[in-house]
Design a protein around this motif. Sequence first.
Motif, mmCIF file in Angstrom:
data_model
loop_
_atom_site.group_PDB
_atom_site.id
_atom_site.type_symbol
_atom_site.label_atom_id
_atom_site.label_comp_id
_atom_site.label_asym_id
_atom_site.label_seq_id
_atom_site.Cartn_x
_atom_site.Cartn_y
_atom_site.Cartn_z
ATOM 1 N N UNK A 24 0.832 -1.210 0.000
ATOM 2 C CA UNK A 24 0.000 0.000 0.000
ATOM 3 C C UNK A 24 0.865 1.259 0.000
ATOM 4 N N UNK A 25 2.001 1.203 0.696
ATOM 5 C CA UNK A 25 2.882 2.378 0.757
ATOM 6 C C UNK A 25 3.455 2.708 -0.611
ATOM 7 N N UNK A 26 4.007 1.703 -1.295
ATOM 8 C CA UNK A 26 4.581 1.948 -2.611
ATOM 9 C C UNK A 26 3.492 2.292 -3.628
ATOM 10 N N UNK A 27 2.330 1.683 -3.489
ATOM 11 C CA UNK A 27 1.238 1.993 -4.408
ATOM 12 C C UNK A 27 0.846 3.457 -4.289
ATOM 13 N N UNK A 28 0.761 3.951 -3.049
ATOM 14 C CA UNK A 28 0.410 5.357 -2.850
ATOM 15 C C UNK A 28 1.486 6.271 -3.421
ATOM 16 N N UNK A 252 7.989 11.340 -0.538
ATOM 17 C CA UNK A 252 6.859 10.743 0.184
ATOM 18 C C UNK A 252 7.214 9.337 0.657
ATOM 19 N N UNK A 253 7.802 8.533 -0.226
ATOM 20 C CA UNK A 253 8.185 7.176 0.151
ATOM 21 C C UNK A 253 9.237 7.197 1.263
ATOM 22 N N UNK A 282 -1.046 9.064 8.473
ATOM 23 C CA UNK A 282 0.377 9.372 8.433
ATOM 24 C C UNK A 282 0.910 9.387 7.007
ATOM 25 N N UNK A 283 0.469 8.444 6.196
ATOM 26 C CA UNK A 283 0.915 8.399 4.806
ATOM 27 C C UNK A 283 0.469 9.650 4.046
#
Length: 312
Positions: A24-28, A252-253, A282-283
């Motif tokens: 989900x983090x990399x997708x965002x 962002x990442x 947080x993301x």
Amino acid sequence: MSRAAPDRDALVATARESIVRGSKSFALASRLFDPPTRERAWLLYSWCRRCDDLIDGQDHGHEMTRVADPLAQVAMVERLTDAALAGEVTGDAAFDALGVVAAETAMPPRFAHDLVAGFRLDAEDWRPRGEDDLFQYCYHVAGAVGCMMAAVMGVPPGDDDTLDRACDLGLAFQLANIARDVAEDDRAGRCYLPMEWLAEMDIPPGQHMKPPFRDRLVVLVRRLTDRAAQHEASARIGAARLPRRSRWAVLAAAGIYGDIAREVARRGAHAWDHRVSTGKAGKLGHVMGAWLAASRPITDVPRAASLWTRPR
């Protein structure tokens, strides 16, 4: 009979599904790229994810199962990767995705080979003896991906300093992963803490998760998170050289993954009671903060000589 060339749009659609399921983090963060870079990032991720899943017996990074012959899986990954880099159609969407990325960018093939070499280390149940071994491993499984992503974002093969800083981001991510996943790795029979570090703290092999050694483990894991912070800071300087949309995504990442390392350090002995992650709020906060940071000038200082540097 030769296989028909794969449909690029279909490969992109499959790759997008892979990154949504796998991270989900990399997708965002990937959504912040301009469309061509975003698609290439998805295609590259799908190959990385597929290789890891084949060798570790996972489904998009989840539910690890025992693989009967991991070295045979590595050999298959090597064969398909070589074919894809040579421009052949493999019939596997993820490897064909790598072929598309390689054809569309100036990505040096050695980085893909270096990543597969990292998978071989895990398949051989490799353990780091010293700190240099740890960083070599982190390079192979994550720093090389940072270099490939730099190529996707337009960094030329000869720009070694920017590639070093792209590698720094991969190193920071992997060090954060190792710090967060100490308990999970232990349950899987793995340990990425250098044996020399464990000996230094008088922790017997295989005993680092036992309660009597928890405070000593905290010292070693904070060493990991400190190293992660140093490489993250270096990567942020390199990000300033990228196109603005790419800079936004990278910052962002960096913030999202940096939070994982910082939270592990903050929790101390309780870091492994519950898996550390960055929540949705947080993301989004990091996405907004990265947008502002991407518009500000960053002083381009020389990369610190004390930082571990990827092999040339």
